[in-house]
Motif scaffolding. Structure first.
Motif, PDB file in Angstrom:
ATOM      1  N   UNK A   1      26.100 -29.551  89.838  1.00 27.52           N
ATOM      2  CA  UNK A   1      25.993 -30.999  89.701  1.00 27.52           C
ATOM      3  C   UNK A   1      26.671 -31.444  88.413  1.00 27.52           C
ATOM      4  N   UNK A   2      27.351 -32.568  88.493  1.00 25.36           N
ATOM      5  CA  UNK A   2      27.984 -33.146  87.307  1.00 25.36           C
ATOM      6  C   UNK A   2      27.156 -34.324  86.806  1.00 25.36           C
ATOM      7  N   UNK A   3      27.064 -34.439  85.491  1.00 24.05           N
ATOM      8  CA  UNK A   3      26.260 -35.508  84.895  1.00 24.05           C
ATOM      9  C   UNK A   3      26.807 -36.887  85.248  1.00 24.05           C
ATOM     10  N   UNK A   4      28.135 -36.983  85.439  1.00 22.47           N
ATOM     11  CA  UNK A   4      28.729 -38.281  85.785  1.00 22.47           C
ATOM     12  C   UNK A   4      28.303 -38.755  87.170  1.00 22.47           C
ATOM     13  N   UNK A   5      27.844 -37.833  88.020  1.00 19.72           N
ATOM     14  CA  UNK A   5      27.366 -38.181  89.362  1.00 19.72           C
ATOM     15  C   UNK A   5      25.849 -38.308  89.405  1.00 19.72           C
ATOM     16  N   UNK A   6      25.212 -38.158  88.268  1.00 23.12           N
ATOM     17  CA  UNK A   6      23.751 -38.192  88.186  1.00 23.12           C
ATOM     18  C   UNK A   6      23.340 -39.436  87.407  1.00 23.12           C
ATOM     19  N   UNK A   7      22.040 -39.605  87.201  1.00 17.14           N
ATOM     20  CA  UNK A   7      21.560 -40.733  86.397  1.00 17.14           C
ATOM     21  C   UNK A   7      20.727 -40.188  85.250  1.00 17.14           C
ATOM     22  N   UNK A   8      21.268 -40.296  84.049  1.00 22.20           N
ATOM     23  CA  UNK A   8      20.568 -39.856  82.846  1.00 22.20           C
ATOM     24  C   UNK A   8      20.468 -41.060  81.920  1.00 22.20           C
ATOM     25  N   UNK A   9      19.246 -41.416  81.557  1.00 21.03           N
ATOM     26  CA  UNK A   9      19.031 -42.622  80.749  1.00 21.03           C
ATOM     27  C   UNK A   9      18.033 -42.312  79.645  1.00 21.03           C
ATOM     28  N   UNK A  10      18.538 -41.958  78.459  1.00 16.40           N
ATOM     29  CA  UNK A  10      17.659 -41.589  77.347  1.00 16.40           C
ATOM     30  C   UNK A  10      17.541 -42.747  76.354  1.00 16.40           C
ATOM     31  N   UNK A  11      16.455 -42.717  75.587  1.00 12.86           N
ATOM     32  CA  UNK A  11      16.196 -43.735  74.572  1.00 12.86           C
ATOM     33  C   UNK A  11      16.013 -43.072  73.211  1.00 12.86           C
ATOM     34  N   UNK A  12      16.420 -43.769  72.165  1.00 16.30           N
ATOM     35  CA  UNK A  12      16.203 -43.244  70.816  1.00 16.30           C
ATOM     36  C   UNK A  12      14.776 -43.466  70.347  1.00 16.30           C
ATOM     37  N   UNK A  13      14.143 -44.545  70.811  1.00 15.49           N
ATOM     38  CA  UNK A  13      12.788 -44.878  70.385  1.00 15.49           C
ATOM     39  C   UNK A  13      11.875 -44.975  71.595  1.00 15.49           C
ATOM     40  N   UNK A  14      10.611 -44.591  71.397  1.00 12.30           N
ATOM     41  CA  UNK A  14       9.615 -44.724  72.459  1.00 12.30           C
ATOM     42  C   UNK A  14       9.035 -46.128  72.447  1.00 12.30           C
ATOM     43  N   UNK A  15       8.526 -46.611  73.580  1.00  8.75           N
ATOM     44  CA  UNK A  15       7.897 -47.934  73.605  1.00  8.75           C
ATOM     45  C   UNK A  15       6.645 -47.972  72.745  1.00  8.75           C
ATOM     46  N   UNK A  16       6.274 -49.167  72.329  1.00 12.07           N
ATOM     47  CA  UNK A  16       5.151 -49.329  71.396  1.00 12.07           C
ATOM     48  C   UNK A  16       3.834 -48.857  71.991  1.00 12.07           C
ATOM     49  N   UNK A  17       3.687 -48.918  73.324  1.00 11.03           N
ATOM     50  CA  UNK A  17       2.405 -48.556  73.921  1.00 11.03           C
ATOM     51  C   UNK A  17       2.268 -47.059  74.164  1.00 11.03           C
ATOM     52  N   UNK A  18       3.286 -46.266  73.834  1.00 14.30           N
ATOM     53  CA  UNK A  18       3.213 -44.814  74.010  1.00 14.30           C
ATOM     54  C   UNK A  18       2.446 -44.206  72.841  1.00 14.30           C
ATOM     55  N   UNK A  19       1.280 -43.611  73.121  1.00 11.84           N
ATOM     56  CA  UNK A  19       0.385 -43.128  72.074  1.00 11.84           C
ATOM     57  C   UNK A  19       0.501 -41.634  71.817  1.00 11.84           C
ATOM     58  N   UNK A  20       0.777 -40.857  72.862  1.00  8.53           N
ATOM     59  CA  UNK A  20       0.777 -39.409  72.701  1.00  8.53           C
ATOM     60  C   UNK A  20       2.179 -38.869  72.948  1.00  8.53           C
ATOM     61  N   UNK A  21       2.390 -37.622  72.547  1.00  5.01           N
ATOM     62  CA  UNK A  21       3.723 -37.022  72.574  1.00  5.01           C
ATOM     63  C   UNK A  21       4.334 -37.059  73.966  1.00  5.01           C
ATOM     64  N   UNK A  22       3.570 -36.656  74.987  1.00  7.45           N
ATOM     65  CA  UNK A  22       4.144 -36.564  76.333  1.00  7.45           C
ATOM     66  C   UNK A  22       4.589 -37.920  76.842  1.00  7.45           C
ATOM     67  N   UNK A  23       3.810 -38.967  76.576  1.00 12.41           N
ATOM     68  CA  UNK A  23       4.186 -40.319  77.003  1.00 12.41           C
ATOM     69  C   UNK A  23       5.478 -40.744  76.303  1.00 12.41           C
ATOM     70  N   UNK A  24       5.559 -40.495  75.012  1.00 10.83           N
ATOM     71  CA  UNK A  24       6.757 -40.865  74.257  1.00 10.83           C
ATOM     72  C   UNK A  24       7.984 -40.125  74.772  1.00 10.83           C
ATOM     73  N   UNK A  25       7.852 -38.810  74.927  1.00 16.48           N
ATOM     74  CA  UNK A  25       9.014 -38.017  75.310  1.00 16.48           C
ATOM     75  C   UNK A  25       9.430 -38.250  76.756  1.00 16.48           C
ATOM     76  N   UNK A  26       8.479 -38.425  77.664  1.00 17.37           N
ATOM     77  CA  UNK A  26       8.854 -38.706  79.050  1.00 17.37           C
ATOM     78  C   UNK A  26       9.605 -40.030  79.156  1.00 17.37           C
ATOM     79  N   UNK A  27       9.159 -41.019  78.384  1.00 20.22           N
ATOM     80  CA  UNK A  27       9.838 -42.315  78.412  1.00 20.22           C
ATOM     81  C   UNK A  27      11.216 -42.215  77.781  1.00 20.22           C
ATOM     82  N   UNK A  28      11.305 -41.560  76.632  1.00 17.97           N
ATOM     83  CA  UNK A  28      12.594 -41.436  75.947  1.00 17.97           C
ATOM     84  C   UNK A  28      13.588 -40.592  76.759  1.00 17.97           C
ATOM     85  N   UNK A  29      13.088 -39.584  77.468  1.00 15.24           N
ATOM     86  CA  UNK A  29      13.967 -38.725  78.262  1.00 15.24           C
ATOM     87  C   UNK A  29      14.356 -39.356  79.592  1.00 15.24           C
ATOM     88  N   UNK A  30      13.864 -40.558  79.855  1.00  9.90           N
ATOM     89  CA  UNK A  30      14.209 -41.241  81.099  1.00  9.90           C
ATOM     90  C   UNK A  30      13.548 -40.644  82.317  1.00  9.90           C
TER      91      UNK A  30
END
Length: 590
Positions: A1-30
């Motif tokens: 699989x090529x990344x250009x044919x996939x959907x990868x959407x990462x964020x530098x910052x987690x949303x304000x309502x993310x309290x624990x590590x897994x919530x922050x990282x799952x959101x940031x990792x898209x």
């Protein structure tokens, strides 16, 4: 699989309502996108992890004799009324009406529906044992959804239900599911413990929770490092810390303790160890008639050592204390004649039932409240100064307590519940008349077990256990991709492109889940994305390395990098993936 044919959407910052590590990282990792409180879209990367988890579960369930079916999300209220759970379950049960004003629920679990299937389909003992399972969306209307997928409202769960002709067969089915769960979590590369647990509102008797070990876990687990003993803190047996009761050595004395309402303050005033004091807790059990009117109240006094805490789950299992509540201040004054802080078992105004924890029952010359403000009794002894109590295990265990199996001392660690197995007996089959014809031609209720795994919760639990300051570190078996290939200068170098494509195709042909990042990103941004997403291995190919016939292979866990011959890249990657799997499975039984 090529990344250009996939959907990868990462964020530098987690949303304000993310309290624990897994919530922050799952959101940031898209991996997830919030739709409403406790309800999420599972984005492509997150769904790949879910599908890998489901595949492991299906393989082990099928191997253990499970039969997959699919039950509906929406269930009729009539089935839930048969078992009484329509009325017993609180607002977490989402109730809805259709256009004909008929009642339905959005299922949190499927005991009623599967029992309805069994009573229609299973007629004879020859048709058992049976174990049906499905992987389906569930909904529980949490008052305060939080922590991302850890405590959401909508989630995916694997639930299974066994049907047997007798108790012995049901326990064999239970053991088969217990063993299957061990295999499932071992294959996922997670550190976990199987712990004895309370059966809770779902009913039943035998029960084990499967806890993924994580410092952020909501549950406390007591275990013995020197044996296989492990139990949820709510159920862990607390043995007496005193092997026997010593003979009385002090006279009973009513001692002034002005303003000292807590055991710690009393011990300090009297210059005694806190372990010499006894803490009093007052509970009440109401008798209720058929119309829900309280017709009487029994007051209980529970005693634990001053440095110990009451375990409410255990207290509720003392005969007569089911459904207890804590007594009101008015009731305490009525029965003891003094506000809390100076209560004790000697000289109550009205009779109460006294329950002493095992350690308290073996204490001598102890200190307790005198049922008079600013006074405590010292030198209190059972038999001489007050009647022998009802003795029960009613306290929480603590770090360093003797293990109940006699093989060492208890340790405490945190865990996240991701699986639970119950032996239900005939709790649901009797209510719903799910019966079969036995060998003697008589009807008998089916013996049942139920077995759940929180599929989407496993994403959060795995991340809580496996992460660093760069992002997620997926165990190989549940990673969204096993390998990512990162080209240096994809659009500028034909040699880089050709080698990357060759490695990609060879890995893919070898059955390895690989993605080639052909987005032409800067190296720093590209590496940061894949370290955030948590792919176990990264192969980096650039002109500089190719001039010497080399490429880099980086292991996500520890971010160690080796320079390897590009001609051996595929073999080296396979070898490293196998080594990672072995290492992860070697650390999973915490």
């Amino acid at each position: 699989m090529k990344a250009s044919h996939y959907h990868l959407s990462t964020l530098k910052e987690a949303p304000a309502d993310a309290e624990i590590v897994s919530h922050k990282l799952m959101t940031r990792a898209g991996m997830i996108k919030k739709v409403a409180g406790g309800i999420y879209n599972y984005m492509p990367v997150g769904l790949r992890v879910i599908r890998r988890i489901e595949a492991i579960i299906r393989e082990e369930m099928n191997r253990a004799g499970g039969i997959e079916l699919l039950m509906p999300v929406i269930q009729p209220a009539e089935l839930w009324k048969e078992t009484g759970r329509w009325d017993k379950m609180g607002p977490e049960l989402l109730r809805v009406k259709d256009r004909h004003d008929r009642d339905f629920i959005v299922q949190p679990t499927s005991e009623e529906v599967i029992t309805d299937i069994a009573r229609q389909e299973i007629k004879s003992y020859r048709q058992m044992p049976k174990n049906f399972y499905h992987i389906q969306t569930k909904f529980r209307d949490e008052r305060r959804p939080r922590f991302g997928l850890m405590r959401g409202r909508e989630f995916t769960m694997k639930d299974a239900y066994s049907f047997d002709r007798d108790h012995e067969g049901a326990l064999r089915s239970y053991q088969a599911m217990y063993d299957a769960y061990i295999a499932i979590f071992e294959r996922m590369g997670l550190r976990f413990r199987a712990v004895a647990a309370d059966t809770g509102a779902i009913g039943g008797s035998a029960s084990h929770e499967f806890q993924v070990i994580a410092d952020t876990g909501e549950d406390a687990i007591a275990y013995c490092p020197d044996s296989d003993y492990a139990a949820n803190i709510e159920l862990a047996e607390a043995v007496s810390l005193l092997p026997a009761r010593a003979a009385a050595a002090q006279a009973l004395s009513k001692t002034p303790t002005p303003g000292k309402a807590k055991c710690e303050a009393v011990a300090e005033l009297l210059q005694l160890p806190l372990e010499r004091t006894v803490k009093s807790l007052v509970l009440a059990v109401d008798s209720v008639d058929a119309n829900g009117i309280v017709t009487g109240t029994q007051v209980w006094l529970l005693l634990v050592r001053g440095d110990h805490d009451l375990n409410e789950i255990k207290a509720g299992k003392v005969p007569g204390l089911a459904g207890f509540r804590f007594a009101t201040e008015a009731e305490i004054l009525e029965y003891f004649g003094t506000p809390p802080g100076y209560l004790g078992p000697i000289g109550t105004r009205k009779p109460v039932k006294v329950v002493a924890d095992r350690t308290v029952a073996n204490m001598a010359d102890f200190v307790c409240g005198a049922n008079e403000a600013d006074f405590h009794y010292t030198g209190v002894n059972w038999g001489r100064d007050l009647p022998e109590p009802l003795v029960a295990d009613i306290r929480n265990v603590r770090e360093g307590d003797p293990s109940p199996d006699g093989k060492g001392r208890l340790a405490i660690q945190r865990g996240i519940e991701v699986g639970h197995v119950f032996y239900l007996g005939t709790r649901y089959s009797r209510d719903m008349n799910a019966v079969f014809i036995d060998e003697q031609g008589k009807t008998a209720p089916m013996e049942m077990g139920c077995y759940g795994i929180g599929v989407t919760r496993l994403l959060g639990a795995a991340i809580e256990q496996n992460h660093d300051d760069k992002g997620i570190i997926w165990p190989v078996p549940i990673a969204p991709f096993e390998v990512v290939i990162c080209p240096m200068g994809w659009s500028k170098s034909e040699a880089v492109r050709q080698h990357c494509l060759a490695i990609h195709d060879q890995l893919q042909a070898a059955g390895i889940d690989v993605i080639l990042d052909d987005r032409d990103e800067r190296p720093g941004a590209m590496f940061a994305d894949w370290e955030l997403v948590g792919v176990p291995l990264r192969v980096t190919v650039g002109d500089r390395g190719l001039k010497e016939g080399n490429c880099e292979v980086t292991t996500r866990r520890g971010l160690s990098t080796e320079m390897l011959p590009v001609a051996d890249a595929v073999a080296q990657v396979r070898s490293r993936l196998d080594a990672l799997r072995t290492m992860e499975q070697g650390r999973n039984r915490a």
